[in-house]
Design an enzyme around this catalytic site. Structure first.
Site, mmCIF file in Angstrom:
data_model
loop_
_atom_site.group_PDB
_atom_site.id
_atom_site.type_symbol
_atom_site.label_atom_id
_atom_site.label_comp_id
_atom_site.label_asym_id
_atom_site.label_seq_id
_atom_site.Cartn_x
_atom_site.Cartn_y
_atom_site.Cartn_z
ATOM 1 N N GLY A 197 6.410 0.106 4.159
ATOM 2 C CA GLY A 197 5.246 -0.530 3.308
ATOM 3 C C GLY A 197 5.730 -0.805 2.093
ATOM 4 O O GLY A 197 6.572 -1.440 1.614
ATOM 5 N N GLU A 198 4.532 -0.565 1.230
ATOM 6 C CA GLU A 198 4.533 -0.781 -0.408
ATOM 7 C C GLU A 198 4.559 -2.418 -0.537
ATOM 8 O O GLU A 198 4.560 -2.626 -1.856
ATOM 9 C CB GLU A 198 5.963 -0.325 -0.930
ATOM 10 N N GLY A 199 4.817 -3.180 0.339
ATOM 11 C CA GLY A 199 4.690 -4.667 0.251
ATOM 12 C C GLY A 199 6.333 -5.267 0.155
ATOM 13 O O GLY A 199 6.480 -6.239 0.044
ATOM 14 N N GLU A 233 0.704 -1.238 0.005
ATOM 15 C CA GLU A 233 -0.044 0.117 0.119
ATOM 16 C C GLU A 233 0.754 1.204 -0.029
ATOM 17 O O GLU A 233 2.082 1.399 0.337
ATOM 18 C CB GLU A 233 -0.883 -0.265 1.193
#
Length: 341
Positions: A306-308, A165
Site C-alpha cells: 500500500g502507501e502509494g 493509504e
C-alpha cells in the site's frame, strides 16, 4: 509539407508512430504517452510538480480480528511516514515526488507541529458489525476534506498526483465495497491483506460475510461506501474526484485505491481517461477489479504494502513516456529511412 490532422488524437498517434522505431515497438509506453497528451490536450505534454498523498485512518472492524496487525500500527506507520522511513518515503525521495500525509481518521492524538495534514473526521470509523462505518454527515465531511487537500495542492500547479493509504483493516472495507458494487460473493473479493495465514483468512471471510448479511437493503454507491468504507477511502474518493476536476493525471496504486476509483467510475466512467493504473498488487481481487474496469497496470512486482508505493515506482516509466514523445527523433528529423510500404 506540413501534415494536417483532423484531431489531436490523430496528431499524437502520428507523432508516436513516426518516431525512429518500428511501429508499436515501445508497446504500452506508447499508450501512456497518448493518454497523457490527450489529458493535457497537447502533443508536447509535461509532468509538473508530482505529488503523492497518503490518507490514513483506522477502522472499527479491525478490532474483530480481520488483520494480522493490531490497530495501533496505523498511527505508528503515520509517524514512520513523517519521519521519512517508510517505503513510500524512500521511493518518493528517489523520484523527486512531493509527499503529503493526511490524518483522515487515525485513532490517535498527534502532537501539534507535525508535518501532518489534519483532516480527521473522527477517531476511526465505526465497527460495521454493529453500525454503518460513517454517518451521512461524516461521509460528506470526509469527501469534502479529501477535495480540500487537492485544491491546496492544485495551487502549486501540480498536474500529476498519486494516491496511497494506510489503515489497518482497509482491505476488508475495500473487499466489502467491491462485493457490493459488482455483486460478487465476498469470498471472491477477500485477500490476505497484511499477510494472513489460511485460518486467519477464513476468519476474515466469515467476519465480512456477517457484515454483508447485516445490511441487506443497501442502495446506491454512496450508501455502500458510507456503510462499509473507511474514512481514508472516503477522503481518497473525494480527492480523486477533485483531481479529475483540475484535469490532473491520477496515479492509482493498489487494491484499495482501485476500489476508490471504481466508486467514481460507477458515477462517471470518463474519469478513467485521466487515470494511470500503476501496478497489480498481490491482493487477490485486484486483478479482477482491474479487468472489470477494463484497465491494464504498468507493473506487477507482487507488492501488497500500500502507501502509494506502486505509484512512486511507476513514475519513472511515466516520465519515460513523456520524454520519448517530446525528445525522440522522427524518421524525417533523423534522416532515417522508414519501413517501405
Amino acid at each position: 509539407m506540413k501534415t494536417t490532422f483532423r484531431t489531436l488524437a490523430d496528431e499524437l498517434q502520428h507523432t508516436i508512430d513516426f518516431k525512429t522505431k518500428p511501429l508499436g515497438a515501445l508497446g504500452y509506453l506508447e499508450t501512456i504517452a497518448h493518454k497523457i497528451g490527450m489529458v493535457q490536450q497537447t502533443a508536447s505534454p509535461k509532468l509538473v510538480k508530482p505529488h503523492m498523498v497518503v490518507f490514513a485512518a483506522d477502522h472499527g472492524i479491525a478490532t474483530a480480528g480481520v488483520s494480522a496487525y493490531p490497530q495501533e500500527v496505523t498511527y505508528q506507520m503515520v509517524m514512520n511516514f513523517l519521519g521519512g522511513g517508510a517505503a513510500i518515503n524512500v521511493f518518493c525521495r528517489q523520484n523527486h515526488i512531493a509527499i503529503k500525509i493526511v490524518d483522515a481518521g487515525v485513532n490517535f492524538d498527534f502532537e501539534p507541529g507535525l508535518e501532518l495534514i489534519d483532516k480527521k473526521v473522527r477517531k476511526s470509523s465505526r465497527n460495521i458489525l454493529e453500525e454503518p462505518a460513517m454517518t451521512p454527515e461524516e461521509y460528506q465531511q470526509a469527501l469534502e476534506n479529501g477535495k480540500s487537500v487537492i485544491r491546496e495542492i492544485a495551487e502549486t500547479d501540480c498536474n500529476i498526483i498519486g494516491f496511497g493509504e494506510m489503515g489497518i483493516g482497509n482491505t476488508s472495507s475495500s473487499s466489502l465495497i467491491m462485493s457490493q458494487l459488482f455483486d460478487i460473493p465476498i469470498a471472491e473479493c477477500v485477500g490476505r491483506g497484511t499477510g494472513l495465514n489460511d485460518a486467519q483468512l477464513q476468519n476474515k471471510i466469515n467476519i465480512l460475510s456477517k457484515a454483508i448479511a447485516s445490511y441487506p437493503n443497501i442502495t446506491g454507491v454512496d450508501e455502500t461506501v458510507r456503510t462499509f468504507g473507511g474514512l481514508e477511502i472516503a477522503q481518497m474518493i473525494g480527492a480523486m474526484q477533485e483531481a479529475y476536476h483540475h484535469n490532473m493525471l491520477i496515479l492509482i496504486d493498489g487494491f484499495i485505491a482501485t476500489t476508490a476509483i471504481a466508486v467514481l467510475w460507477k458515477k462517471d466512467p470518463d474519469i478513467l481517461k485521466n487515470c494511470i493504473f500503476c501496478h497489480v498488487s498481490d491482493e487477490s481481487a485486484h486483478l479482477r477489479l482491474l479487468n472489470i474496469l477494463g484497465e491494464k497496470a504498468l507493473l506487477n512486482l507482487h507488492l501488497r504494502v500500500g502507501e502509494g508505493t506502486g505509484c512512486a515506482l511507476a513514475y519513472p516509466i511515466i516520465q519515460s513516456a513523456v520524454s520519448f514523445l517530446n525528445e525522440m527523433s522522427s524518421f524525417e528529423d533523423a534522416q532515417v529511412s522508414n519501413k517501405e510500404e
